[in-house]
Design a protein around this motif. Structure first.
Motif, PDB file in Angstrom:
ATOM      1  N   GLY A   4       0.825  -1.204   0.000  1.00  0.00           N
ATOM      2  CA  GLY A   4       0.000   0.000   0.000  1.00  0.00           C
ATOM      3  C   GLY A   4       0.860   1.256   0.000  1.00  0.00           C
ATOM      4  O   GLY A   4       0.571   2.217  -0.722  1.00  0.00           O
ATOM      5  N   VAL A   5       1.914   1.233   0.807  1.00  0.00           N
ATOM      6  CA  VAL A   5       2.815   2.396   0.862  1.00  0.00           C
ATOM      7  C   VAL A   5       3.537   2.561  -0.482  1.00  0.00           C
ATOM      8  O   VAL A   5       3.688   3.680  -0.986  1.00  0.00           O
ATOM      9  CB  VAL A   5       3.839   2.248   2.021  1.00  0.00           C
ATOM     10  CG1 VAL A   5       4.868   3.354   1.976  1.00  0.00           C
ATOM     11  CG2 VAL A   5       3.117   2.267   3.360  1.00  0.00           C
ATOM     12  N   VAL A 211       0.880  14.127   9.968  1.00  0.00           N
ATOM     13  CA  VAL A 211      -0.071  13.009  10.108  1.00  0.00           C
ATOM     14  C   VAL A 211       0.662  11.674  10.239  1.00  0.00           C
ATOM     15  O   VAL A 211       0.037  10.619  10.231  1.00  0.00           O
ATOM     16  CB  VAL A 211      -1.091  12.950   8.944  1.00  0.00           C
ATOM     17  CG1 VAL A 211      -1.941  14.208   8.921  1.00  0.00           C
ATOM     18  CG2 VAL A 211      -0.403  12.721   7.604  1.00  0.00           C
TER      19      VAL A 211
ATOM     20  N   LEU B  89      -4.743  22.977   5.064  1.00  0.00           N
ATOM     21  CA  LEU B  89      -5.286  22.081   4.034  1.00  0.00           C
ATOM     22  C   LEU B  89      -4.498  22.295   2.743  1.00  0.00           C
ATOM     23  O   LEU B  89      -3.965  23.373   2.504  1.00  0.00           O
ATOM     24  CB  LEU B  89      -6.767  22.383   3.798  1.00  0.00           C
ATOM     25  CG  LEU B  89      -7.677  22.155   5.007  1.00  0.00           C
ATOM     26  CD1 LEU B  89      -9.118  22.554   4.666  1.00  0.00           C
ATOM     27  CD2 LEU B  89      -7.643  20.708   5.483  1.00  0.00           C
ATOM     28  N   ILE B  90      -4.433  21.252   1.927  1.00  0.00           N
ATOM     29  CA  ILE B  90      -3.694  21.361   0.667  1.00  0.00           C
ATOM     30  C   ILE B  90      -4.694  21.796  -0.411  1.00  0.00           C
ATOM     31  O   ILE B  90      -5.638  21.058  -0.732  1.00  0.00           O
ATOM     32  CB  ILE B  90      -3.046  20.010   0.313  1.00  0.00           C
ATOM     33  CG1 ILE B  90      -2.124  19.580   1.465  1.00  0.00           C
ATOM     34  CG2 ILE B  90      -2.274  20.101  -0.981  1.00  0.00           C
ATOM     35  CD1 ILE B  90      -1.862  18.096   1.501  1.00  0.00           C
ATOM     36  N   ARG B  93      -5.625  19.625  -3.471  1.00  0.00           N
ATOM     37  CA  ARG B  93      -6.224  18.302  -3.220  1.00  0.00           C
ATOM     38  C   ARG B  93      -7.667  18.520  -2.785  1.00  0.00           C
ATOM     39  O   ARG B  93      -7.942  19.463  -2.019  1.00  0.00           O
ATOM     40  CB  ARG B  93      -5.483  17.570  -2.101  1.00  0.00           C
ATOM     41  CG  ARG B  93      -4.015  17.380  -2.363  1.00  0.00           C
ATOM     42  CD  ARG B  93      -3.758  16.011  -2.974  1.00  0.00           C
ATOM     43  NE  ARG B  93      -2.339  15.835  -3.187  1.00  0.00           N
ATOM     44  CZ  ARG B  93      -1.713  16.085  -4.343  1.00  0.00           C
ATOM     45  NH1 ARG B  93      -2.386  16.536  -5.379  1.00  0.00           N
ATOM     46  NH2 ARG B  93      -0.421  15.881  -4.463  1.00  0.00           N
ATOM     47  N   GLU B  97      -9.283  13.818  -0.496  1.00  0.00           N
ATOM     48  CA  GLU B  97      -7.832  13.542  -0.526  1.00  0.00           C
ATOM     49  C   GLU B  97      -7.133  14.154   0.696  1.00  0.00           C
ATOM     50  O   GLU B  97      -6.225  13.552   1.266  1.00  0.00           O
ATOM     51  CB  GLU B  97      -7.215  14.109  -1.805  1.00  0.00           C
ATOM     52  CG  GLU B  97      -7.588  13.300  -3.041  1.00  0.00           C
ATOM     53  CD  GLU B  97      -7.186  14.001  -4.331  1.00  0.00           C
ATOM     54  OE1 GLU B  97      -6.940  13.296  -5.312  1.00  0.00           O
ATOM     55  OE2 GLU B  97      -7.148  15.247  -4.355  1.00  0.00           O
ATOM     56  N   LEU B 101      -5.370  11.691   3.587  1.00  0.00           N
ATOM     57  CA  LEU B 101      -3.900  11.716   3.548  1.00  0.00           C
ATOM     58  C   LEU B 101      -3.267  10.933   4.711  1.00  0.00           C
ATOM     59  O   LEU B 101      -2.301  10.193   4.526  1.00  0.00           O
ATOM     60  CB  LEU B 101      -3.410  13.170   3.577  1.00  0.00           C
ATOM     61  CG  LEU B 101      -1.916  13.372   3.336  1.00  0.00           C
ATOM     62  CD1 LEU B 101      -1.524  12.942   1.932  1.00  0.00           C
ATOM     63  CD2 LEU B 101      -1.537  14.839   3.548  1.00  0.00           C
ATOM     64  N   ALA B 102      -3.875  11.082   5.895  1.00  0.00           N
ATOM     65  CA  ALA B 102      -3.313  10.410   7.079  1.00  0.00           C
ATOM     66  C   ALA B 102      -3.350   8.892   6.924  1.00  0.00           C
ATOM     67  O   ALA B 102      -2.500   8.181   7.474  1.00  0.00           O
ATOM     68  CB  ALA B 102      -4.092  10.823   8.321  1.00  0.00           C
ATOM     69  N   GLU B 104      -3.464   7.434   3.794  1.00  0.00           N
ATOM     70  CA  GLU B 104      -2.678   7.133   2.580  1.00  0.00           C
ATOM     71  C   GLU B 104      -1.214   6.890   2.923  1.00  0.00           C
ATOM     72  O   GLU B 104      -0.596   5.957   2.408  1.00  0.00           O
ATOM     73  CB  GLU B 104      -2.805   8.317   1.612  1.00  0.00           C
ATOM     74  CG  GLU B 104      -2.654   7.918   0.164  1.00  0.00           C
ATOM     75  CD  GLU B 104      -2.700   9.126  -0.755  1.00  0.00           C
ATOM     76  OE1 GLU B 104      -1.852   9.197  -1.638  1.00  0.00           O
ATOM     77  OE2 GLU B 104      -3.581   9.983  -0.563  1.00  0.00           O
ATOM     78  N   VAL B 105      -0.659   7.731   3.799  1.00  0.00           N
ATOM     79  CA  VAL B 105       0.772   7.580   4.128  1.00  0.00           C
ATOM     80  C   VAL B 105       1.037   6.303   4.932  1.00  0.00           C
ATOM     81  O   VAL B 105       2.174   5.870   5.056  1.00  0.00           O
ATOM     82  CB  VAL B 105       1.339   8.802   4.890  1.00  0.00           C
ATOM     83  CG1 VAL B 105       1.229  10.060   4.063  1.00  0.00           C
ATOM     84  CG2 VAL B 105       0.681   8.972   6.249  1.00  0.00           C
ATOM     85  N   LEU B 106      -0.034   5.716   5.462  1.00  0.00           N
ATOM     86  CA  LEU B 106       0.129   4.443   6.181  1.00  0.00           C
ATOM     87  C   LEU B 106       0.022   3.253   5.222  1.00  0.00           C
ATOM     88  O   LEU B 106       0.217   2.111   5.627  1.00  0.00           O
ATOM     89  CB  LEU B 106      -0.945   4.291   7.257  1.00  0.00           C
ATOM     90  CG  LEU B 106      -1.008   5.368   8.348  1.00  0.00           C
ATOM     91  CD1 LEU B 106      -2.143   5.072   9.322  1.00  0.00           C
ATOM     92  CD2 LEU B 106       0.309   5.424   9.103  1.00  0.00           C
ATOM     93  N   GLY B 107      -0.355   3.537   3.970  1.00  0.00           N
ATOM     94  CA  GLY B 107      -0.493   2.457   2.990  1.00  0.00           C
ATOM     95  C   GLY B 107      -1.843   1.758   3.074  1.00  0.00           C
ATOM     96  O   GLY B 107      -2.005   0.627   2.620  1.00  0.00           O
ATOM     97  N   ARG B 110      -7.106   1.766  -0.882  1.00  0.00           N
ATOM     98  CA  ARG B 110      -7.924   2.907  -1.330  1.00  0.00           C
ATOM     99  C   ARG B 110      -9.399   2.747  -0.955  1.00  0.00           C
ATOM    100  O   ARG B 110     -10.062   3.710  -0.587  1.00  0.00           O
ATOM    101  CB  ARG B 110      -7.783   3.084  -2.849  1.00  0.00           C
ATOM    102  CG  ARG B 110      -6.377   3.481  -3.237  1.00  0.00           C
ATOM    103  CD  ARG B 110      -6.267   3.660  -4.714  1.00  0.00           C
ATOM    104  NE  ARG B 110      -6.365   5.069  -5.062  1.00  0.00           N
ATOM    105  CZ  ARG B 110      -6.208   5.539  -6.283  1.00  0.00           C
ATOM    106  NH1 ARG B 110      -5.945   4.725  -7.273  1.00  0.00           N
ATOM    107  NH2 ARG B 110      -6.308   6.823  -6.541  1.00  0.00           N
ATOM    108  N   ARG B 149      -9.626  15.286   9.097  1.00  0.00           N
ATOM    109  CA  ARG B 149      -8.297  14.723   8.813  1.00  0.00           C
ATOM    110  C   ARG B 149      -7.586  14.304  10.112  1.00  0.00           C
ATOM    111  O   ARG B 149      -6.915  13.279  10.164  1.00  0.00           O
ATOM    112  CB  ARG B 149      -7.444  15.768   8.071  1.00  0.00           C
ATOM    113  CG  ARG B 149      -6.074  15.252   7.667  1.00  0.00           C
ATOM    114  CD  ARG B 149      -5.253  16.342   6.998  1.00  0.00           C
ATOM    115  NE  ARG B 149      -4.992  17.447   7.920  1.00  0.00           N
ATOM    116  CZ  ARG B 149      -4.608  18.664   7.552  1.00  0.00           C
ATOM    117  NH1 ARG B 149      -4.442  18.947   6.262  1.00  0.00           N
ATOM    118  NH2 ARG B 149      -4.404  19.606   8.448  1.00  0.00           N
TER     119      ARG B 149
END
Lengths: 299, 217
Positions: A4-5, A211, B89-90, B93, B97, B101-102, B104-107, B110, B149
């Motif tokens: 996933g990463v 985050v 905020l971005i 995005r 999104e 994000l928090a 997503e960075v953990l993998g 989706r 978020r």
């Protein structure tokens, strides 16, 4: 690192390449221009070396006999010289051969030569040395070894060879210095361009840190971008080199009739591959330095 | 949940925080208040590891934050949600999104991100607004996105640095109600604010700072 990463990193990298198209194009262009300059420098250096090699291979030494040396001793000397491992060819030129050779080129001297008699030009040995014995030091050493009471004079163009080699060494040094400076300038320019990309995305990177993104997760997309820029830049440099070679060098060579060392050669496949790899390393290095700088300052 | 033992943070000659000792229980709602420059933001920054104490000890969930190497700070931050006055905020995005994000960075896969983003946008009253972009939202909505978020990965602590500072009265109340709801689910909430009216309307424990010193706990 989980799948996933990895997917996240790939998505981020491809998205950033697209979103920062202009800056990425600039970075790629800078890499391509730098590698093209390095490639041209290497090509010039390679052709100069080839030229030197070809001239080294053609190093001839002429050893002139005293007139009173009997022909049998001259042949003995010729055979003795031919045994030397540094010698690839030795030819005996008699007084008559030398006179014929001169008359072939300057027929007007016929009368002068007749007046001087058959001994006007001395007999000689024309010796061709092996390439590895063609350096100025080796040639001088060979000439010393060759010295013999039967020989009146040994001509090996010592001064000219030394001056020419010194000149070529200087040219090679200049090419190396120039190539290094260009590469350093390219690293500097690419780092600054990637810095702009990082600066453009600092808000996003700060949020990622807040985050809980790891430094590796933040850095990896930039490294992929840098790698892509380097590879594309390297590819563009190859196209540029080919263009320069086909459209400029070859035409110039034909126009000026430069065939001193055969055709001016392009870089070898290995060198071209090395150039693309240098682009990849340059892109990776610049990206890593830019992101590391950001991460060292981020909260 | 949060323990500070004689914590001092010094910038040059100036103490942003001076000899602060305090204990915040798990599941508490606490205000950090005081005038500008009192040390409110420094206190919160220390809790999420953006600033290290010069002296003293700081424990979050039993972990000594000052002993965590910088490269491992992400472990702490995955357990702490942070909300800022300027939302952070971005802009390029969309809402979904930004919120996702928090994860997503953990993998996180989706589909899982999508599911949890929808759920958390429902919690902050923005259900169905995931496709919109931050600049098109009101200040209150943007802050609700920031809160979403911050809570999407169920942190045990939520830190909010002047979360209502850029909002008008009605929007500020909306955001406070959301923070209150999050606290009722068991999350420890710490809000830095100097809005006395808000603290009166939502009365909780107050940590009052002045000149870097804790004057009321």
């Amino acid at each position: 690192m989980s799948g996933g990463v990895l997917m996240h990193i790939l998505r981020r990298a491809s998205r950033s390449l697209w979103e920062n198209l202009y800056l990425n194009a600039v970075a790629t262009g800078v890499i391509a221009a730098a590698l093209l300059l390095v490639g041209v420098t290497l090509t010039v250096q390679q052709n100069l070396s080839a030229l030197v090699d070809s001239w080294d291979r053609d190093v001839h030494i002429s050893a002139y006999f005293h007139h009173d040396v009997p022909e049998a001793r001259r042949f003995d000397k010729r055979d003795q010289v031919a045994q030397d491992p540094r010698v690839v060819g030795v030819r005996y030129i008699s007084e008559a051969d030398a006179q014929d050779w001169l008359l072939e080129r300057t027929a007007r001297l016929e009368g002068v030569l007749e007046e001087l008699g058959p001994a006007a030009l001395p007999a000689s040995l024309e010796i061709t040395l092996a390439a590895e014995a063609g350096t100025p030091g080796e040639v001088a050493r060979f000439a010393t070894d060759l010295e013999d009471p039967d020989l009146e004079f040994i001509d090996f163009g010592q001064e000219w060879v030394e001056h020419f080699n010194a000149f070529l060494s200087l040219l090679e040094l200049l090419a190396a210095v120039l190539g290094s400076l260009i590469f350093l300038a390219a690293v500097f320019l690419v780092i600054n361009t990637v810095n702009l990309v990082v600066f453009n995305r600092r808000d996003e990177l700060e949020v990622q840190k807040l985050v809980g993104a790891t430094n590796a997760t933040i850095t990896a997309p930039f490294l992929l971008e840098g790698l892509a820029q380097g590879l594309v830049g390297g590819g563009l440099a190859l196209v540029g080199l080919w263009t320069v070679h086909r459209l400029v060098v070859v035409r110039l060579q034909i126009a000026l009739g430069l065939h001193m060392a055969g055709d001016l050669a392009a870089l070898s496949a290995l060198s071209l591959l090395g150039l693309v790899m240098a682009g990849a390393v340059l892109g990776l290095l610049a990206a890593w330095l830019a992101v590391a700088r950001f991460l060292s300052r981020a909260p | 949940m949060i323990r500070l033992y004689h914590v001092t943070k010094r910038y040059g000659e100036v103490d942003a925080l001076h000899d602060v000792s305090v204990h915040v229980e798990k599941g508490a709602f606490v205000y950090v208040t005081g005038p500008s420059g009192a040390g409110k933001s420094t206190m919160l920054k220390m809790l999420y590891g953006a600033v290290r104490p010069t002296e003293g000890k700081l424990l979050v969930g039993g972990v000594d934050v000052s002993a965590i190497p910088r490269r491992n700070m992400y472990k702490l931050r995955r357990n702490i949600g942070v909300v800022f006055q300027d939302f952070k905020l971005i802009a390029r995005r969309n809402v979904a999104e930004n919120v996702g994000l928090a994860l997503e960075v953990l993998g996180t896969p989706r589909e899982e991100i999508r599911r949890r983003v929808n759920a958390v946008l429902g919690v902050v009253g923005l259900k169905g607004r995931g496709h919109e972009y931050p600049p098109t939202l009101s200040g209150g909505e943007q802050q609700r996105v920031a809160v979403a978020r911050a809570i999407i990965n169920d942190p045990s602590i939520l830190l909010a640095d002047e979360p209502t500072g850029n909002l008008d009265g009605a929007m500020a109340i909306e955001v406070m109600e959301i923070l209150q709801a999050i606290n009722l689910r068991g999350t420890t909430v710490m809000v830095a604010t100097h809005d006395a009216a808000l603290m009166q309307r939502f009365p909780y424990r107050v940590l009052r700072f002045r000149g870097g010193r804790l004057v009321r706990a």
